[in-house]
Design a protein around this motif. Structure first.
Motif, PDB file in Angstrom:
ATOM      1  N   ALA B 236      41.110  47.093  34.746  1.00 26.15           N
ATOM      2  CA  ALA B 236      41.395  46.143  35.843  1.00 26.15           C
ATOM      3  C   ALA B 236      41.118  44.707  35.390  1.00 26.15           C
ATOM      4  O   ALA B 236      41.913  43.794  35.669  1.00 26.15           O
ATOM      5  CB  ALA B 236      40.551  46.495  37.063  1.00 26.15           C
ATOM      6  N   ASP B 237      40.006  44.524  34.691  1.00 23.91           N
ATOM      7  CA  ASP B 237      39.690  43.188  34.145  1.00 23.91           C
ATOM      8  C   ASP B 237      40.783  42.730  33.199  1.00 23.91           C
ATOM      9  O   ASP B 237      41.169  41.563  33.189  1.00 23.91           O
ATOM     10  CB  ASP B 237      38.376  43.236  33.341  1.00 23.91           C
ATOM     11  CG  ASP B 237      37.177  43.181  34.257  1.00 23.91           C
ATOM     12  OD1 ASP B 237      37.387  43.055  35.476  1.00 23.91           O
ATOM     13  OD2 ASP B 237      36.032  43.290  33.747  1.00 23.91           O
ATOM     14  N   LYS B 240      43.691  41.477  35.016  1.00 22.33           N
ATOM     15  CA  LYS B 240      43.415  40.170  35.616  1.00 22.33           C
ATOM     16  C   LYS B 240      43.537  39.056  34.573  1.00 22.33           C
ATOM     17  O   LYS B 240      44.161  38.034  34.801  1.00 22.33           O
ATOM     18  CB  LYS B 240      41.993  40.176  36.216  1.00 22.33           C
ATOM     19  CG  LYS B 240      41.974  39.779  37.686  1.00 22.33           C
ATOM     20  CD  LYS B 240      40.564  39.729  38.221  1.00 22.33           C
ATOM     21  CE  LYS B 240      40.054  41.102  38.651  1.00 22.33           C
ATOM     22  NZ  LYS B 240      38.588  41.163  38.752  1.00 22.33           N
ATOM     23  N   GLY B 243      47.220  39.548  32.573  1.00 20.36           N
ATOM     24  CA  GLY B 243      48.401  39.548  33.427  1.00 20.36           C
ATOM     25  C   GLY B 243      49.333  40.732  33.253  1.00 20.36           C
ATOM     26  O   GLY B 243      50.510  40.650  33.569  1.00 20.36           O
ATOM     27  N   GLU B 245      49.399  45.304  33.352  1.00 18.88           N
ATOM     28  CA  GLU B 245      48.687  46.574  33.503  1.00 18.88           C
ATOM     29  C   GLU B 245      48.730  47.318  32.175  1.00 18.88           C
ATOM     30  O   GLU B 245      49.798  47.526  31.610  1.00 18.88           O
ATOM     31  CB  GLU B 245      49.367  47.445  34.557  1.00 18.88           C
ATOM     32  CG  GLU B 245      49.464  46.821  35.939  1.00 18.88           C
ATOM     33  CD  GLU B 245      48.187  46.974  36.743  1.00 18.88           C
ATOM     34  OE1 GLU B 245      47.402  47.877  36.406  1.00 18.88           O
ATOM     35  OE2 GLU B 245      47.980  46.180  37.682  1.00 18.88           O
TER      36      GLU B 245
END
Lengths: 295, 391
Positions: B236-237, B240, B243, B245
């Motif tokens: 997840a980081d 973030k 940009g 997945e």
């Protein structure tokens, strides 16, 4: 016995401490202690699986007072290579890195990884504790088992000669190779210290009798080493930059029978006290050593 | 910046950006370009690391074991026979909780010798205590390495990034390779827990008698289960910061509405997605559940994603000989006993030893399971090569 004379100049720091679980008279335990104390505190021991590892590193009470790293039977030299690479990469050290193993992990299953470590030139000392068979698993033959010796997998006596590891090590072009036994503490420690002072891969081969596997009394460990030397069966020498040097001269040459007779593993070679032809063969091996090294 | 680059070299560059202190590897197809790439980067001085050229994979694994135990960030790569030769050390590394990262360029296992892709190799060490992440494409393969170092060093669990041999390692695709600074910001310096250092003498790798051994296994098992949080957090980081997945536990594609759910992992999911789009145009609803992290197995995610699906088909490039699909077993196990009833979970093995998995093969598979569940089937077998007397 005059303790002071025998132990004069011998480093005793208990870095391989008492309380380990070796048998009485274990040559390897004695050798490991002499090696650790000679190397000193600034040392990392990378130990192969085997007797030494088993009797010195049960969780939670290891006998080592220096860092001890063990993972497998056949990779002590490669693990030590990794430790050395890490120290280089992290800019740490200097530190003594000593890979250690028995004859099985040195001459047989770990042979390749030692050859690799030598050839790549790691700044590692490899110490082989040679007790001439797989003692930890119950006295099975290794490629260091001498001609004629009985083991549980050579019940009629071993038919092959011992692999010559010091020469194989030297042929890698490494700067220092030495042989030693546990009957001469000073010589053994001097060789370890000399090796550690040299940059690059080093090999020290220590004859370390196993009373259980060799079938001699525990108190005879030192005496058996002396006989191995004085018969010519275990020559003591150094190889510095490829040249054989500092060969120990035998003061009074002893017939191999005297060495063989104190050990149960050679008992079958004497029928009612009469030596078999194998004994002559073993004497021939000793003679060849005496000639080759001018012992 | 997007770069048209071979998968192996993309991985090499990304691994270099992760600043490993010690790299040790032994050449084996199709892993070679990865370590060649790294050797170049070390040789050119772009990466400050010790590159140890060893005499076998067994020693490669042992060198990184030693290096990691001495406090270095350590990396190796291998495949197939190399991974099997390492396997003894692979178990040790996990048991000793050394956060080593390994790239597995997935390849078939001898005999007969095959240098081509399947996933039997990483499967052979699935129970060793490593985290196993599977890449779908080269972007993900690259991204997973950055995550792998972070996950490994936070959990003290070694992490294997699996990427299909040749299909990914030798494929040229546009890959966004992050800048050094971006990787530095994302991946903190390695802070080892226990190291061999004369300043703090301690034993690493002591033996455990029956009073202690079981607990070490329990702790390792629980640590793997608990690593789920870290794997999800890091992924997840990553999304973030970068940009996009990449990684995580599972991914889905058009699964929600699907009547047939395909479960798979690795590069074949690209072909599966294409089929799904094609079938959608024909009015068929097929969806995908992609396993991104194979160990620890995302049991709860799999269950949640599939609990409304009554027709599931697992497609995998590996087999437990004498038993059948390995991933299929894991998927079946993910459902509570009561919920297995009336649920069709079919199992297909495909693509062994580099056999191509075509869209037609996949379409045949979907059509077959639409009619009836399939206990176990080899997809794309050349039946003309098989004689009864050989079996």
């Amino acid at each position: 016995m005059e303790k002071s004379k025998y132990l004069e100049g011998v480093e005793k720091k208990d870095l391989f401490a008492h309380g380990h679980r070796a048998c009485g008279g274990c040559g390897q335990a004695l050798a490991a202690r002499l090696v650790a104390d000679a190397a000193g505190e600034n040392t990392i021991a990378c130990v192969a699986t085997g007797c030494l590892e088993v009797f010195s590193s049960p969780y939670p009470d290891p006998a080592w007072r220096i860092p001890f790293l063990h993972s497998l039977f056949e990779n002590a030299a490669a693990v030590a290579s990794g430790v050395e690479a890490a120290y280089k990469a992290l800019g740490k050290g200097p530190v003594n890195i000593i890979a250690q193993g028995g004859d099985g992990s040195t001459a047989d299953i770990g042979f390749q990884s030692i050859s690799g470590m030598f050839e790549r030139g790691h700044n590692v000392l490899y110490v082989c504790y040679d007790n001439e068979a797989y003692m930890n698993t119950g006295v099975q033959r290794s490629s260091f088992t001498p001609y004629g010796a009985r083991t549980t997998t050579t019940p009629m006596g071993n038919r092959t000669r011992k692999k010559n590891m010091p020469m194989i090590a030297a042929d890698h072009g490494i700067p220092y190779v030495a042989t030693a036994t546990v009957d001469d503490f000073r010589d053994l420690q001097k060789k370890v210290q000399k090796a550690l002072a040299i940059e690059g891969p080093k090999y020290v081969h220590i004859l370390a009798p196993c009373p259980l596997g060799w079938g001699h009394h525990g108190e005879l460990t030192v005496e058996v080493c002396r006989l191995a030397k004085d018969t010519g069966l275990f020559p003591i020498y150094e190889i510095v930059d490829g040249k054989i040097t500092n060969v120990r001269k035998i003061p009074v040459k002893v017939p191999v029978e005297e060495y063989l007779k104190v050990q149960g593993r050679f008992k079958h070679l004497f029928k009612r006290g009469v030596p078999s032809e194998e004994v002559a063969e073993i004497q021939e091996i000793a003679n060849q050593n005496i000639e080759r090294f001018n012992l | 910046m997007l770069k048209q680059i071979e998968g192996s070299y993309a991985v090499a560059q990304v691994v270099a950006h992760c600043r490993p202190n010690v790299i040790s590897a032994y050449p084996i197809t199709p892993q070679t370009h990865i370590v060649e790439g790294l050797a170049d980067l070390v040789g050119e001085g772009q990466l400050q690391a010790e590159f140890v050229n060893v005499e076998s994979e067994f020693s490669a694994a042992s060198v990184v074991l030693g290096a990691s135990a001495a406090g270095a960030r350590a990396y190796t790569a291998t495949t197939s026979q190399g991974l099997l030769l390492m396997s003894e050390v692979i178990y040790c590394i996990a048991g000793m909780r050394l956060p080593i990262v390994l790239t597995c360029a997935n390849r078939a296992i001898s005999a007969p010798l095959s240098i081509w892709n399947d996933q039997q190799d990483s499967m052979a060490v699935r129970d060793a205590g490593w985290i196993q992440l599977h890449a779908e494409d080269n972007q993900e393969a690259s991204d997973l390495h950055i995550q792998a170092f972070k996950i490994a060093e936070q959990t003290f669990l070694p992490t294997m990034v699996c990427m299909d041999g040749f299909i990914l390692t030798h494929a040229f695709e546009p890959v966004d390779i992050p800048e050094q600074k971006e990787v530095d910001d994302f991946l903190p310096t390695f802070k080892p827990r226990h190291i061999v250092d004369p300043r703090w003498p301690r034993g690493i790798g002591l033996f455990a008698d029956p009073r202690f051994y079981m607990e070490t296994r329990y702790i390792l098992h629980r640590a793997l289960e608990k690593s789920e949080e870290t794997i999800k957090e890091v992924s997840a980081d990553f999304a973030k910061v970068f940009g996009r997945e990449s990684g995580g536990f599972i991914k889905t594609y058009k699964l929600e509405e699907a009547d047939v759910a395909i479960v798979s992992m690795g590069s074949v999911v690209g072909t599966i997605k294409e089929l799904i789009d094609q079938l959608e145009e024909e009015g068929k609803k097929v969806g995908l559940l992609q396993i991104c992290c194979y160990r620890p197995f995302p049991r709860h995610e799999v269950y949640r994603a599939l609990k409304d699906k009554m027709n599931i088909v697992v497609l995998e490039k590996c087999i437990s000989l004498g038993r059948g699909g390995i991933l299929a077993s894991d998927v079946r196990w993910s459902f509570p006993r009561a919920e297995k009833k009336d649920r069709n979970i079919s199992s297909f093995v495909a693509g062994l030893g580099g056999r191509n998995i075509s869209i037609d093969d996949l379409q045949y598979m979907v059509e077959k399971v639409e009619k009836e569940p399939v206990e176990f089937e080899f997809l794309g077998l050349r039946k003309e090569l098989i004689a009864e007397r050989d079996m």
